[in-house]
Design an enzyme around this catalytic site. Structure first.
Site, mmCIF file in Angstrom:
data_model
loop_
_atom_site.group_PDB
_atom_site.id
_atom_site.type_symbol
_atom_site.label_atom_id
_atom_site.label_comp_id
_atom_site.label_asym_id
_atom_site.label_seq_id
_atom_site.Cartn_x
_atom_site.Cartn_y
_atom_site.Cartn_z
ATOM 1 N N CYS A 119 8.486 -6.610 9.523
ATOM 2 C CA CYS A 119 8.398 -6.204 8.123
ATOM 3 C C CYS A 119 7.689 -4.860 7.995
ATOM 4 C CB CYS A 119 7.669 -7.287 7.317
ATOM 5 S SG CYS A 119 7.744 -7.038 5.532
ATOM 6 N N CYS A 120 6.555 -4.716 8.691
ATOM 7 C CA CYS A 120 5.835 -3.442 8.662
ATOM 8 C C CYS A 120 6.692 -2.316 9.224
ATOM 9 C CB CYS A 120 4.540 -3.552 9.470
ATOM 10 S SG CYS A 120 3.236 -4.542 8.714
ATOM 11 N N CYS A 202 -0.037 -3.893 1.145
ATOM 12 C CA CYS A 202 0.922 -4.694 0.395
ATOM 13 C C CYS A 202 0.216 -5.917 -0.202
ATOM 14 C CB CYS A 202 2.052 -5.143 1.312
ATOM 15 S SG CYS A 202 3.119 -3.795 1.874
ATOM 16 N N CYS A 205 -0.213 -9.210 1.767
ATOM 17 C CA CYS A 205 -0.935 -9.102 3.043
ATOM 18 C C CYS A 205 -2.351 -8.565 2.888
ATOM 19 C CB CYS A 205 -0.152 -8.214 3.996
ATOM 20 S SG CYS A 205 1.502 -8.825 4.373
ATOM 21 N N CYS A 230 -0.341 -2.043 11.609
ATOM 22 C CA CYS A 230 1.034 -2.202 11.150
ATOM 23 C C CYS A 230 2.030 -1.429 11.990
ATOM 24 C CB CYS A 230 1.149 -1.755 9.692
ATOM 25 S SG CYS A 230 0.694 -0.027 9.440
#
Length: 243
Positions: A119-120, A202, A205, A230
């Site tokens: 995702c990162c 985010c 997170c 990340c």
């Protein structure tokens, strides 16, 4: 790698404060240096400094699509406060995000480190590489005290993952130094900081930290400290200190 150039720049930077370092790298790289802001306290400090000594440096931020509303509000406020600065917003590739969410789920990052890094990578690392493709160097707001993974970072170093020179003007600053500058120069910051958020990324997170917790405890709190990057700042580096 530009080892000799980095050594020379670090030698010049030894006698300079953060403002001086920013001016030095602009004089050295001109339009080929950029500043990546996450809109955190450190980055807001650097934005203010750039407005003073090198307003032609382009500033960019990554909109992952999962930020807090307070972060968007701060970005809008900062753009209005510094009309002499150029801000650019980068977004992740829409198709890549759609495919990831379709196959892994909307909150995939809670399920495994691999998912979180995926995702990162899509939301942050790829847009960063897109921006850095046109420059030779980039400025960050990193400080050694922020994370165990950053204790060896230098003022000017080689970012092997992006093949760029990386400049960290605040690397030796404490959080108290950051707050003192913010207070003295009336720098706008995210209101979430006053609610216990030290690091703001985010929304899914990031959380506020509890009294006594490490300052990075609010980032990816379900992972071990040494895993809490990340992908933007954990690349192979040459620092000029080892052969």
């Amino acid at each position: 790698m530009q080892t000799e150039r980095i050594k020379q720049l670090n030698e010049k930077a030894k006698s300079l404060d953060a403002l001086g370092i920013i001016k030095l790298v602009f004089d050295e790289f001109g339009s080929k240096v950029t500043f990546a802001t996450s809109l955190g306290e450190e980055d807001q400090v650097i934005t203010d400094m750039i407005s003073q000594v090198a307003p032609k440096i382009e500033i960019f931020t990554l909109d992952t699509g999962r930020l807090y509303q307070e972060s968007y509000d701060l970005l809008a406020k900062t753009q209005k406060k510094y009309p002499n600065l150029k801000f650019r917003i980068y977004f992740p590739d829409a198709k890549a995000v759609e495919e990831m969410v379709q196959t892994k789920g909307i909150n995939l990052f809670y399920e495994s480190i691999e998912n979180r890094k995926l995702c990162c990578g899509i939301r942050k690392v790829e847009p960063l590489k897109r921006q850095l493709s046109g420059v030779d160097a980039w400025i960050t707001g990193l400080r050694r005290q922020q994370s165990v993974s950053r204790v060896d970072d230098q003022v000017i170093e080689w970012d092997g993952g992006n093949n760029k020179i990386k400049i960290n003007p605040l690397i030796n600053w404490s959080l108290e130094d950051v707050h003192a500058y913010i207070s003295k120069h009336k720098v706008d910051v995210n209101p979430l900081h006053a609610q216990g958020f030290v690091s703001i990324g985010c929304a899914p997170c990031t959380r506020a930290i509890k009294p006594g917790e490490d300052i990075r405890a609010g980032r990816w709190w379900w992972e071990q400290p040494e895993q809490k990057e990340c992908g933007l700042h954990n690349n192979l580096k040459w620092k000029g200190t080892k052969k």
